[in-house]
Design an enzyme around this catalytic site. Structure first.
Site, mmCIF file in Angstrom:
data_model
loop_
_atom_site.group_PDB
_atom_site.id
_atom_site.type_symbol
_atom_site.label_atom_id
_atom_site.label_comp_id
_atom_site.label_asym_id
_atom_site.label_seq_id
_atom_site.Cartn_x
_atom_site.Cartn_y
_atom_site.Cartn_z
ATOM 1 N N HIS A 1 0.835 -1.206 0.000
ATOM 2 C CA HIS A 1 0.000 0.000 0.000
ATOM 3 C C HIS A 1 0.868 1.252 0.000
ATOM 4 C CE1 HIS A 1 0.288 0.893 4.381
ATOM 5 N NE2 HIS A 1 0.256 -0.420 4.558
ATOM 6 N N GLU B 1 -4.956 2.326 2.715
ATOM 7 C CA GLU B 1 -5.049 1.080 3.494
ATOM 8 C C GLU B 1 -5.209 1.389 4.976
ATOM 9 O OE1 GLU B 1 -3.565 -2.294 5.941
ATOM 10 O OE2 GLU B 1 -2.703 -0.303 5.797
ATOM 11 N N ASP C 1 3.349 -6.430 3.168
ATOM 12 C CA ASP C 1 2.962 -5.340 4.079
ATOM 13 C C ASP C 1 3.283 -5.728 5.517
ATOM 14 O OD1 ASP C 1 1.938 -3.057 5.205
ATOM 15 O OD2 ASP C 1 -0.143 -3.712 5.109
ATOM 16 N N HIS D 1 3.696 2.394 12.727
ATOM 17 C CA HIS D 1 2.794 3.525 13.015
ATOM 18 C C HIS D 1 3.383 4.546 13.994
ATOM 19 C CE1 HIS D 1 -1.015 1.017 11.776
ATOM 20 N NE2 HIS D 1 -0.074 1.039 10.846
HETATM 21 ZN ZN LIG Z 1 0.703 -1.503 6.262
#
Ligand SMILES: [Zn+2]
Length: 469
Positions: free
Chosen positions: A286, A331, A359, A431
């Protein structure tokens, strides 16, 4: 096998290439001896290629963070189109995807009493804002979402709920599923128990002091409260203070905004097949990322690995079937690009001969498995055999799930593959502001490209096509 051993093996291949092929692979029904020799050559090229590194370096440096609907996201789409064209793909196009747009402006938090100090916090995606002065209230701690769910109504009335669940570290990332529920649903359940704010221990295996963001949602009819995560070290600190049995009061300030519907684009490119152009291998990652870091591991690596692998897989000539790279949009906000892709391409999904998404960072691929019709398992074994020298184990369970963007494809029973990366440290960075290029090991990245190139070449050029269950 360590990376040095892979390099040594690369050298050995030159010397023993013809021996390997005649001894090990001559009896394959699916590939000619010449094709298997080409697979070996592609493998060696990939292990020496810095193409993926150059791509992920360019994406994370020249574009940077790519949160859906931001200027960075738009720049990433333009970047991908330009790169695909420069790399010589036969077709390059975009398809729109809409999503609920959300922007973060600012976030901070502090323990107000009994021991005033800052907390390292981040708003979860989709969070509402607090008043400018913040939400200030006593904290009530729960060890898990389940414990909160089982608490009496009004158990958290007027308080800020803190869920202190710590995810475990594992090569296959199996700690993520149980931990992520509190990120997705925590604010809803907390509000149902009367809370005025929500903070969770980050979904994280890290010791550093970065908070991890990620998607969250609200539920119609339930009051929206601010939804946030703090770094592991801060969660430890909060827990210790609460354990002293004096009221712990914190203040959370978040400025963020939901902006209605946004639009981004799946970027798709294809090397067109010579014999069965409509049939295609589908690989990708993504293109979007969260805003805190530069999305190097999530998912700049997957983008770069699959773009480079497709290019290497056609280095010996046109493939029989097409090799398609899909860079999915949005995504992180909820698979919006993948959902749009499935909707727009419903009629051609049956032409997918093999699908895999990268991913899960840039760790070495250690396992390979499929989810295909039993009649094509011998072909899967042939592919797995050519990955063995890259230290990839064939699990042979035939129940693989693809990456997250392949979830919307599940009802269509396409042949799905998993090229499992070692994600032992993936959730240290995932993240966070710490998801940056320096976390990628160029040698492991090359191993990923080699495995994906072998996979794409063999799925595209086999005598028979792969089919789903
Ligand atoms: Zn990801």
């Amino acid at each position: 096998m360590n990376n040095r051993f892979i390099s040594v093996l690369s050298g050995l291949f030159f010397a023993t290439l013809s021996f390997n092929i005649s001894q090990a692979h001559a009896q394959s029904d699916n590939f000619s001896v010449q094709q298997l020799a080409q697979v070996e050559q592609i493998k060696l090229q990939a292990l020496e290629s810095d193409l993926a590194w150059r791509l992920v370096e360019s994406l994370t440096t020249e574009v940077g963070p790519r949160m859906p609907g931001t200027p960075g996201d738009k720049a990433a789409v333009a970047w991908a189109v330009a790169k695909f064209k420069a790399m010589g793909f036969d077709k390059v196009w975009t398809e729109p995807a809409t999503f609920p747009k959300w922007l973060r402006y600012s976030e901070s938090a502090a323990i107000v009493s009994p021991a005033p100090q800052a907390l390292h916090i981040t708003a979860l995606g989709n969070s509402i804002s607090t008043p400018k002065a913040g939400i200030q209230a006593q904290v009530i701690e729960f060890q898990s979402l389940a414990e909160l769910e089982n608490a009496p109504d009004n158990a958290a009335k007027g308080k800020i709920v803190f869920i202190n669940y710590r995810m475990n570290r594992n090569r296959d990332g199996n700690g993520y599923g149980p931990a992520v529920q509190a990120r997705r649903d925590g604010a809803v359940v907390a509000a149902q128990k009367g809370a005025v704010g929500y903070v969770m221990r980050s979904v994280s295996t890290a010791n550093h002091r970065f908070a991890h963001t990620g998607g969250s949602h609200y539920k119609a009819g339930v009051t929206k409260i601010v939804t946030t995560a703090i770094a592991n070290a801060d969660a430890d600190q909060l827990h210790r203070l609460i354990a002293l049995d004096k009221p712990v009061i914190i203040n959370i300030k978040v400025q963020a905004k939901s902006m209605g519907e946004g639009t981004s684009y799946n970027v798709i490119a294809e090397f067109t097949g010579s014999e069965y152009p409509e049939q295609h291998v589908l690989i990708g990652g993504h293109l979007d990322s969260w805003d805190l870091g530069t999305g190097a591991l999530d998912d700049g690596a997957g983008v770069a690995i699959t773009m480079a692998a497709a290019k290497l897989a056609v280095s010996k000539g046109k493939p029989k079937r097409s090799i398609r790279v899909v860079l999915f949009a949005a995504e992180e906000f909820g698979l919006w690009g993948a959902k749009a892709y499935v909707k727009a391409n419903k009629a051609s999904l049956a032409n997918i001969v093999a699908a895999a998404e990268s991913d899960f960072g840039a760790g070495k691929i250690w396992a390979f498995d499929a989810n295909v019709h039993v009649s094509v398992l011998p072909l899967v074994s042939d592919i797995a055999a050519m990955m063995k020298s890259l230290d990839v184990e064939y699990l042979a369970k035939n129940s693989a799930r693809g990456g997250p963007d392949l979830i919307p494809f599940r009802p269509f029973n396409i042949p799905v593959f998993r090229l499992s990366q070692d994600g032992s440290d993936y959730f240290d960075y995932h993240h966070t502001a710490d998801d940056t290029l320096d976390k990628i090991d160029p040698e492991k990245l090359r191993q990923n490209v080699a495995v994906y190139a072998v996979f794409a070449y063999m799925a595209a050029n086999a005598k028979t096509r792969l089919i789903g269950k």
